[in-house]
Structure formats: structure tokens, C-alpha cells
Design an enzyme around this catalytic site. Structure first.
Site, PDB file in Angstrom:
ATOM      1  N   ASP A  10      22.548  25.107   7.461  1.00  0.00           N
ATOM      2  CA  ASP A  10      21.875  25.320   6.173  1.00  0.00           C
ATOM      3  C   ASP A  10      21.411  23.976   5.619  1.00  0.00           C
ATOM      4  OD1 ASP A  10      22.363  27.618   3.517  1.00  0.00           O
ATOM      5  OD2 ASP A  10      21.440  25.649   3.308  1.00  0.00           O
ATOM      6  N   ASP A 104      15.550  28.021   5.365  1.00  0.00           N
ATOM      7  CA  ASP A 104      16.399  26.842   5.517  1.00  0.00           C
ATOM      8  C   ASP A 104      17.755  27.113   6.156  1.00  0.00           C
ATOM      9  OD1 ASP A 104      18.056  27.789   3.372  1.00  0.00           O
ATOM     10  OD2 ASP A 104      18.451  25.710   2.802  1.00  0.00           O
ATOM     11  N   GLU A 105      17.996  28.337   6.658  1.00  0.00           N
ATOM     12  CA  GLU A 105      19.296  28.562   7.298  1.00  0.00           C
ATOM     13  C   GLU A 105      19.193  29.484   8.501  1.00  0.00           C
ATOM     14  OE1 GLU A 105      22.192  31.003   5.168  1.00  0.00           O
ATOM     15  OE2 GLU A 105      20.641  31.418   3.680  1.00  0.00           O
TER      16      GLU A 105
HETATM   17  P1  TTP Z   1      19.623  27.567  -0.607  1.00  0.00           P
HETATM   18  O1  TTP Z   1      20.021  27.204   0.779  1.00  0.00           O
HETATM   19  O2  TTP Z   1      20.377  28.627  -1.317  1.00  0.00           O
HETATM   20  O3  TTP Z   1      19.692  26.290  -1.539  1.00  0.00           O
HETATM   21  P2  TTP Z   1      19.317  24.789  -1.211  1.00  0.00           P
HETATM   22  O4  TTP Z   1      18.976  24.581   0.212  1.00  0.00           O
HETATM   23  O5  TTP Z   1      18.261  24.348  -2.181  1.00  0.00           O
HETATM   24  O6  TTP Z   1      20.646  24.010  -1.592  1.00  0.00           O
HETATM   25  P3  TTP Z   1      22.031  23.959  -0.782  1.00  0.00           P
HETATM   26  O7  TTP Z   1      21.865  24.773   0.456  1.00  0.00           O
HETATM   27  O8  TTP Z   1      22.255  22.497  -0.513  1.00  0.00           O
HETATM   28  O9  TTP Z   1      23.054  24.516  -1.718  1.00  0.00           O
HETATM   29  O10 TTP Z   1      18.096  27.994  -0.643  1.00  0.00           O
HETATM   30  C1  TTP Z   1      17.125  27.406   0.195  1.00  0.00           C
HETATM   31  C2  TTP Z   1      15.799  27.275  -0.541  1.00  0.00           C
HETATM   32  O11 TTP Z   1      15.384  28.549  -1.037  1.00  0.00           O
HETATM   33  C3  TTP Z   1      15.872  26.380  -1.758  1.00  0.00           C
HETATM   34  O12 TTP Z   1      15.667  25.013  -1.437  1.00  0.00           O
HETATM   35  C4  TTP Z   1      14.814  26.935  -2.640  1.00  0.00           C
HETATM   36  C5  TTP Z   1      14.732  28.405  -2.300  1.00  0.00           C
HETATM   37  N1  TTP Z   1      15.412  29.179  -3.348  1.00  0.00           N
HETATM   38  C6  TTP Z   1      14.647  29.723  -4.380  1.00  0.00           C
HETATM   39  O13 TTP Z   1      13.412  29.578  -4.396  1.00  0.00           O
HETATM   40  N2  TTP Z   1      15.273  30.421  -5.383  1.00  0.00           N
HETATM   41  C7  TTP Z   1      16.636  30.596  -5.419  1.00  0.00           C
HETATM   42  O14 TTP Z   1      17.161  31.239  -6.349  1.00  0.00           O
HETATM   43  C8  TTP Z   1      17.411  30.047  -4.341  1.00  0.00           C
HETATM   44  C9  TTP Z   1      18.916  30.217  -4.329  1.00  0.00           C
HETATM   45  C10 TTP Z   1      16.758  29.352  -3.350  1.00  0.00           C
HETATM   46 MG    MG Z   2      20.209  25.338   1.727  1.00  0.00          MG
END
Ligand code: TTP
Ligand code: MG
Length: 354
Positions: A10, A104-105
Site C-alpha cells: 500500500d 495504490d494497493e
Molecule cells: P489510502 O491508501 O487509503 O490512503 P493514502 O495512500 O493516501 O495514505 P496511507 O495509505 O499512507 O494511509 O488511499 C489511496 C488514495 O486514494 C489516496 O492517496 C487518495 C485516494 N482517496 C480518496 O480520494 N478519498 C478517500 O477518502 C481515501 C481514503 C483515499
Molecule cells: Mg495508501
């Protein structure tokens, strides 16, 4: 079910990390990425902004109140998609069993991978390092015997972390695991569980499956399974590969064509190992080679070669020679691969990133 090895990857503060990578002036400020240059909601924010309490889905106005110096930039989805594809391509070089969950994951089933001495921990380390070097962002990774635990593990040491739950550690790990960490347990379920005196998976084990299903129906049984760290869901590959390739970036540039040709055989070995792991391989249609020179200019060449079953170095040498011509230039990266024939009716193909 035999013991599996699952990696969950992730990216850290994904959109924000891409923005920080591409604009050095954003690296040392609290940063949020959000709609409409700041009037909309926060999609994500960097960890510096999180320290002020800024979170995803928060209105921009509230975020700015919590963090007065907050810089907000509008999202650029095309760029995030391109970065995502780069990350996924690195994961797919390790195994075809990659299941992306979002941009992103992704989950990887590496049970059958023999590279890196077959160690999922070493594989996760390697993937994190490659993404850092080649994409320029950090990813966190979790290693565990199933998807449920791997996903919890990738979150455990975030950001820029790696956490491993070995099969022998599962019992102890879940016993103290807070129920809030479980997939599907939001505020409502959590508070119902708390009312029952259940804070951890250990508490939930003591409650037992009957009480849990009485109280929560079908979800109750899932809770019971998760309380023991059990999860048999397979990693699902939702796209049929159109190509398979391998590439190698050299720690020191290869000086000339001869040096390149001498590593060809070992690259072809890697490629054939990857091809052998393919479960749904179609006939080969084309071969291709890729060269990146020391100035980062990148060139590829592909040719139809329908007859090839298991490619050999001799199949690639003519392409390589045609691609590089007569001049010797230092080579930074060498890659080769195959494209599969795509003539049967298109299998319902999931468009992952639309
Ligand atoms: P996440 O993996 O949930 O968040 P992140 O990568 O920004 O942070 P981390 O993993 O370090 O906690 O989500 C991935 C992407 O998805 C995030 O960069 C932006 C998008 N996203 C949104 O647009 N709205 C949201 O509510 C969430 C949770 C994520
Ligand atoms: Mg993330």
C-alpha cells in the site's frame, strides 16, 4: 489448504506522495490533495498534515482550521494512474498473481515464487526498494499467511514500513488485536462489541461463534473466523496478461553491446521462469526488447515471432542488435518480453482503473 504467503502493498499518502515527488517545494510543508484547489474535501494528505489531525474525506475548510499552514493542491488523476501502473508493473515482475484493490494497493500471492530464496519477507523488502528507486515514492508492505492479516500488517508500520506476521505468530498477534482493525468493523459494530465486553480478537474468541452469529448474523461468523486470524480468500487475478517481461537495472552501466549480449541468457532464464508460472498463458505472438541508456533515453523494438514456444537468447539477439545498431553506449537497463496472441473473443476484462 496449504500454507500460503501473501504480501499486501500500500503506497504511503499516495496522491500526496506523487505531488511531493514532482514538486520539491511541497516536500517540507503540510500538504493536502483535494478537489477544487481547496474548497472541496481532502482526498488525502501527507503525514506532516496528519500530525495536525487532517484526514481523508474532511472538508477543506476544517482541514485548514486544524492546520493553518496547510497547502492544498488539486488532484491530477492521470498522473496518479501512470504512477500506479508503474508500481503494479514492478509487482507483476515478481508474480502474475497480483490483485490490485485500488490505484495504490494490491495483494500478491507469492507462495510459489522461488526468487529471493522463496522468502516473502525478502521479496517485500525488494519490492519496497524498487518502487522507492524507480518510482520515487514509498510503499508499506505486510507479509502474512492470508489476505486479511497481510492487509493489517501493511498498515502496522506505516509509513515506509514492513511488518511480517509469520504463521507461528498468528495466534499471539490476533489475541491482542483490537476489533476496530478488522475489515467490516466500523463504529457501529465496534460499539456493539464493546457493549459485550469485547475489545480484542482474544475477547471475541472467548465469546464463540454461536453468540456472534446470534448477534451479527452472517457477519458474526466472519468475525469469529477473523478472531482466529483465518481467511481463505484467494488472491484473484482479474485481468488476463497481455504480455510478460523481465528487466534488470544494473548497479553499474554495462559499457557496450557485448556486455549486454552476455547477460541476455540469464534474462531469458528469468523470463522463462515467469512464463512457466503463468497459469493462463496463450500462444506467444511477439518478442520485444527494451534498452535504457545511461542518459535515461529508452528504446524498445518488437517483432512478430509466432513460432516461438520457449524463447531462447538466440531469439532475442537479432532484435537487440537491430535496436542498438552499430554504436556502443553505456546501458543502464535491459529488458525483454513476449506478447501473447489476442485473437480469441475478448474475455470479459475488468477495467481496473476506470
Ligand atoms: P489510502 O491508501 O487509503 O490512503 P493514502 O495512500 O493516501 O495514505 P496511507 O495509505 O499512507 O494511509 O488511499 C489511496 C488514495 O486514494 C489516496 O492517496 C487518495 C485516494 N482517496 C480518496 O480520494 N478519498 C478517500 O477518502 C481515501 C481514503 C483515499
Ligand atoms: Mg495508501
Amino acid at each position: 489448504m496449504p500454507q500460503r504467503k501473501i504480501i499486501h502493498v500500500d503506497c504511503d499518502s499516495f496522491y500526496a506522495s506523487v505531488e511531493m515527488r514532482d514538486d520539491p517545494s511541497l516536500r517540507d510543508v503540510p500538504l493536502a490533495v483535494g478537489g477544487d484547489g481547496g474548497r472541496g474535501v481532502v482526498a488525502t494528505c501527507n503525514y506532516r498534515a496528519r500530525a495536525f489531525g487532517v484526514r481523508s474525506a474532511m472538508p477543506g475548510s476544517e482541514a485548514r482550521r486544524l492546520c493553518p499552514g496547510l497547502v492544498m493542491v488539486p488532484p491530477d488523476m492521470a498522473r496518479y494512474r501512470a504512477v500506479s501502473q508503474q508500481v503494479m508493473a514492478i509487482l507483476r515482475e515478481l508474480t502474475d498473481l497480483v490483485e490490485p484493490l485500488s490505484l495504490d494497493e494490491a495483494f500478491l500471492d507469492v507462495s510459489e515464487v522461488t526468487d529471493h530464496r522463496g522468502s516473502a519477507t525478502l521479496m517485500a523488502r525488494y519490492l519496497r526498494e524498487r518502487v522507492r528507486q524507480e518510482v520515487g515514492i514509498t510503499v508499506s508492505a505486510g507479509v502474512a499467511p492470508n489476505k486479511f492479516l497481510a492487509k493489517i500488517a501493511s498498515d502496522w508500520e506505516k509509513p515506509d514500513g514492513l511488518f511480517v506476521i509469520r504463521p507461528g505468530d498468528v495466534d499471539a498477534f490476533v489475541r491482542s488485536l483490537k476489533v476496530e482493525k478488522l475489515f467490516g468493523v466500523g463504529k457501529v459494530t465496534a460499539s456493539k462489541l464493546h457493549e459485550m465486553g469485547v475489545e480484542t480478537c482474544g475477547d471475541m474468541q472467548a465469546v464463540g461463534p454461536e453468540v456472534l452469529t446470534d448477534r451479527f448474523g452472517k457477519q458474526g461468523y466472519r468475525l469469529h473466523e477473523m478472531a482466529y486470524g483465518r481467511d481463505e480468500r484467494p488472491v484473484v487475478v482479474s485481468r488476463i496478461a497481455k504480455s510478460v517481461s523481465v528487466e534488470r537495472t544494473f548497479s553499474q552501466d554495462l559499457p557496450d553491446r557485448l556486455a549486454c549480449e552476455s547477460v541476455m541468457a540469464s534474462l531469458v532464464d528469468d523470463l522463462n521462469r515467469r512464463l512457466a508460472r503463468k497459469t493462463r498463458a496463450k500462444p506467444i505472438h511477439k518478442l520485444f526488447v527494451k534498452v535504457r541508456y545511461s542518459d535515461f533515453s529508452t528504446h524498445t523494438l518488437e517483432r512478430v515471432r509466432d513460432q516461438v514456444k520457449e524463447p531462447e537468447a538466440d531469439d532475442y539477439l537479432p532484435l537487440f542488435r537491430e535496436l542498438v545498431g552499430q554504436k556502443d553506449r553505456p546501458v543502464r537497463l535491459l529488458g525483454l518480453g513476449v506478447r501473447f496472441r489476442n485473437d480469441d473473443a475478448p474475455v470479459t476484462q475488468l477495467r481496473l482503473f476506470d
